[in-house]
Structure formats: C-alpha cells, structure tokens
Design a protein around this motif. Structure first.
Motif, PDB file in Angstrom:
ATOM      1  N   GLU A   3     -59.734 -50.044 -19.549  1.00 45.86           N
ATOM      2  CA  GLU A   3     -58.917 -49.003 -18.938  1.00 45.86           C
ATOM      3  C   GLU A   3     -58.714 -47.798 -19.856  1.00 45.86           C
ATOM      4  OE1 GLU A   3     -55.609 -51.429 -18.086  1.00 45.86           O
ATOM      5  OE2 GLU A   3     -56.573 -52.460 -16.442  1.00 45.86           O
ATOM      6  N   ASN A   9     -60.859 -48.483 -14.023  1.00 46.74           N
ATOM      7  CA  ASN A   9     -59.710 -49.383 -13.954  1.00 46.74           C
ATOM      8  C   ASN A   9     -59.975 -50.418 -12.869  1.00 46.74           C
ATOM      9  OD1 ASN A   9     -57.186 -50.590 -13.394  1.00 46.74           O
ATOM     10  ND2 ASN A   9     -56.073 -48.771 -14.086  1.00 46.74           N
ATOM     11  N   ARG A  11     -58.094 -52.483 -11.456  1.00 44.67           N
ATOM     12  CA  ARG A  11     -57.041 -52.570 -10.440  1.00 44.67           C
ATOM     13  C   ARG A  11     -57.085 -51.394  -9.461  1.00 44.67           C
ATOM     14  NH1 ARG A  11     -52.429 -55.631 -11.957  1.00 44.67           N
ATOM     15  NH2 ARG A  11     -51.006 -53.975 -11.316  1.00 44.67           N
ATOM     16  N   ASN A  12     -57.691 -50.308  -9.875  1.00 40.37           N
ATOM     17  CA  ASN A  12     -57.795 -49.131  -9.004  1.00 40.37           C
ATOM     18  C   ASN A  12     -59.089 -48.391  -9.324  1.00 40.37           C
ATOM     19  OD1 ASN A  12     -57.163 -47.096  -7.168  1.00 40.37           O
ATOM     20  ND2 ASN A  12     -56.076 -45.889  -8.712  1.00 40.37           N
ATOM     21  N   TRP A  34     -64.536 -57.506  -4.555  1.00 38.08           N
ATOM     22  CA  TRP A  34     -63.608 -57.449  -5.685  1.00 38.08           C
ATOM     23  C   TRP A  34     -64.141 -58.364  -6.780  1.00 38.08           C
ATOM     24  CZ3 TRP A  34     -62.358 -57.447  -0.649  1.00 38.08           C
ATOM     25  CH2 TRP A  34     -61.428 -56.514  -0.176  1.00 38.08           C
ATOM     26  N   ASP A 200     -56.231 -55.701  -1.808  1.00 32.06           N
ATOM     27  CA  ASP A 200     -56.099 -54.925  -3.047  1.00 32.06           C
ATOM     28  C   ASP A 200     -54.803 -55.291  -3.765  1.00 32.06           C
ATOM     29  OD1 ASP A 200     -58.452 -53.411  -2.975  1.00 32.06           O
ATOM     30  OD2 ASP A 200     -57.555 -51.834  -1.756  1.00 32.06           O
ATOM     31  N   GLU A 201     -53.714 -55.283  -3.001  1.00 28.06           N
ATOM     32  CA  GLU A 201     -52.407 -55.578  -3.579  1.00 28.06           C
ATOM     33  C   GLU A 201     -52.355 -56.991  -4.131  1.00 28.06           C
ATOM     34  OE1 GLU A 201     -47.694 -55.781  -2.169  1.00 28.06           O
ATOM     35  OE2 GLU A 201     -49.258 -55.151  -0.759  1.00 28.06           O
ATOM     36  N   SER A 204     -54.220 -57.391  -7.407  1.00 28.87           N
ATOM     37  CA  SER A 204     -53.432 -56.851  -8.515  1.00 28.87           C
ATOM     38  C   SER A 204     -52.300 -57.800  -8.897  1.00 28.87           C
ATOM     39  CB  SER A 204     -52.850 -55.483  -8.127  1.00 28.87           C
ATOM     40  OG  SER A 204     -53.868 -54.522  -7.973  1.00 28.87           O
ATOM     41  N   GLN A 207     -53.977 -61.085 -10.826  1.00 29.20           N
ATOM     42  CA  GLN A 207     -54.879 -60.893 -11.967  1.00 29.20           C
ATOM     43  C   GLN A 207     -54.136 -60.258 -13.125  1.00 29.20           C
ATOM     44  OE1 GLN A 207     -59.017 -61.065 -11.770  1.00 29.20           O
ATOM     45  NE2 GLN A 207     -59.028 -59.382 -10.310  1.00 29.20           N
ATOM     46  N   THR A 209     -53.180 -57.763 -16.092  1.00 28.83           N
ATOM     47  CA  THR A 209     -53.252 -56.302 -16.224  1.00 28.83           C
ATOM     48  C   THR A 209     -54.137 -55.894 -17.396  1.00 28.83           C
ATOM     49  OG1 THR A 209     -51.217 -56.329 -17.548  1.00 28.83           O
ATOM     50  CG2 THR A 209     -50.994 -55.934 -15.173  1.00 28.83           C
TER      51      THR A 209
END
Length: 329
Positions: A3, A9, A11-12, A34, A200-201, A204, A207, A209
């Motif tokens: 990141e 990233n 996560r996004n 994913w 997606d949520e 996150s 998993q 960070t």
C-alpha cells in the motif's frame, strides 16, 4: 512493500491489482474476482457474511469445511445439514448429490442460500448444474466451496468449474492446486444474486489490513501460468498418471475413481492400500520416508495431489514407494 504509491491497495484496488483481478476474472469466467491472503477460510467467511444474515436458513452438507460452520456462526445464520454420502463401489466419501439439495429446497422454502463443497478432498465433483438452475428460479444463492478446484478451468480433461455451471459465488484455495504461496486464495462471483458491494465490504472485514503482496503476486503469477501452460501441463500429467495406473494392479493397490452422479478429478490420486493388509496411516508414513509428499490418509487410503509442477521423477518415486509397500507386506 504494501500500500505504497505505485503498489495499489488490495482493499480498494484502482491500479495494477485491479488490472490483475480483472485478468483473473476473465480466466475463470466470473464477473468479479478477489484475492485472499489468509487462505480460502477468509474468503469463505466473506462469501457467507455477505450473502446471509441473522436467522437466515442455509442448506449445506455435513462434509463442509469448519470455516463454513464458523462463518455461519459469525453471520448468525441457521444451518440446515444434509448427510454426506459414500460411493458404494469404493467407500470413498462423495458429498451430497444435487437431487437431495433440490428436494430440501422444495421442502423448506425458507432457505436462502446453499453452500456446496466441490470438489471434495477425494477429487469427487458432483453435478450441480441442475441445482444452480433450480436455485436461480427460486432466488436462492449458490456458494461453492471450491477450495480444491482452482485448477479446474484450465484443462478439458478436468471437470468444469462451478462458475461455468451456474454458481453465484465460488472460493478457491489457490495454494492447494496452483503453483502459488500458502494462504493464497481467490473468490469469484457473478452478478445477480451476488452483491459485489457487500462482497467488497466483507473481504475488507475478514482480511488483514496489512496483506502480504508476496502472496498476492504469487496468485497472479499462478493464474497467468495456468492460462498459458495449464492445458499442456495437465495433458502431460494425464500421460504420466496413465503409466502409473498401468503399474498399480501388479502392486496390489487400487486407484479409486468415482463413476456415479458426477466426475472425478484425475489429478487427485486416491489409492486404496487395504489389499496390502495395511491402513492408510501406515502407508503414508512409509511413502513419506520414500520422499513422497502424501496429502492425506484415511483408514484404507492415501490421497496424493498431482499438479503441473510434477515431473517424471516424482511419479517414479511414487511408483517405487508403492512397490516398497508391497514388499513390506
């Protein structure tokens, strides 16, 4: 590195990771993909949490993985279990047939999700096309725990993957059958009953960070390798396993292949050693001493996974190990 500018990233994803995920989705024929860095377990947790809520009734087989049970606990869902079956010809566990799932859906209209384990640890892939079609008509989401089937789409000699058969969401333990690092996993979904935003949520949520980009890169590399070389690799593997099959009768070992309502993953080598008068655990210990990495053993069988990285010497070692078992008895 994780990141930082230029690394994207997980996560996004908006840059190279997003492009990588789009490539993976294309390879598997899904709408979205994913990457998971804490194994199929994390992806199973996310898939279930995004699909059901407190009090939701979920249909599944008793052969499901412990991560599925844990996911249902976290989601507050109510499991409705179906007993797993065994192959009458070999005694090998074969999971739950799609007819029994469909009957249960007819009997219990309150079920909102079906979780299928396919393939199972013995490489048995039960038919699910009819189940997916029926569930689609009823608005029921089909989630497939395909942890042991990340390789299925890459050879015509293998059973079809669950996404191709109509599943809404599937999870792969990529490290089990693809050449990538342990903990590498994927989740795939097709739009409709699968809510990408909720997935997606959930990913996150379940998993870390601080994901390992070593694992992420290894998943990407494995998928690209399979797209380019998987079909040829499994063709070569099929030939080597054919030679092993020809040698087995003279060793007193029987290879178990399911021939009922479904298909057998030929690369999952299930060997019945009971004819030698020994159990699977004893055979596993002996084979390991001969340099053969056995995946698992039960009362009368050992299970080995053959993959695209295996070469002729690996099969020679397995053959010699089995001959050694015969000599010991």
């Amino acid at each position: 590195m994780t990141e930082l500018p230029g690394t994207d990233n997980l996560r996004n994803p908006t840059g190279p990771i997003r492009a990588s995920l789009e490539y993976a989705a294309s390879a598997y024929g899904s709408g979205r993909a994913w990457y998971g860095v804490n194994g199929a377990t994390g992806c199973i947790m996310a898939a279930v949490y995004a699909t059901v809520g407190p009090g939701s009734r979920v249909l599944l087989g008793k052969d499901s993985h412990v991560s599925v049970s844990n996911a249902l606990k976290v989601a507050g869902a109510v499991p409705v279990y179906l007993p797993a079956e065994a192959d009458p010809a070999t005694g090998v566990p074969i999971g739950v047939g799609q007819g029994r799932y469909i009957e249960a859906l007819k009997d219990d209209p309150g079920i909102r999700c079906v979780i299928v384990t396919r393939p199972n640890y013995y490489g048995v892939c039960r038919h699910i096309g009819g189940l997916c079609e029926y569930a689609g008509h009823k608005g029921v989401t089909v989630v497939c725990d395909e942890s042991h089937g990340a390789h299925l789409p890459f050879s015509d000699r293998l059973p079809a993957g669950s996404i191709a058969l109509g599943a809404d969401i599937c999870v792969h333990g990529a490290h089990k059958t693809l050449p990538c690092l342990t903990q590498g996993a994927m989740m795939h979904a097709v739009g409709g009953k699968a809510d990408y935003g909720r997935l997606d949520e959930a990913m996150s949520t379940f998993q870390t960070t601080s994901p390992s980009y070593l694992i992420v890169c290894s998943i990407e590399g494995a998928v690209r390798y399979m797209v380019r070389h998987g079909a040829r690799g499994y063709e070569r593997l099929h030939g080597m396993l054919g030679r092993l099959d020809s040698a087995l009768p003279g060793m007193g070992v029987r290879r178990c292949n399911y021939e009922g309502d479904g298909e057998q993953d030929f690369s999952r080598v299930v060997l019945d050693v009971a004819g030698l008068g020994i159990g699977g655990a004893e055979a596993e210990r002996s084979l390991r001493r001969m340099g053969v990495a056995v995946e698992m053993a039960d009362e009368r069988r050992v299970v080995c996974i053959a993959g695209v990285a295996d070469v002729r010497d690996d099969f020679i070692r397995l053959t010699e190990g089995l001959r050694h078992l015969r000599r010991r008895t």
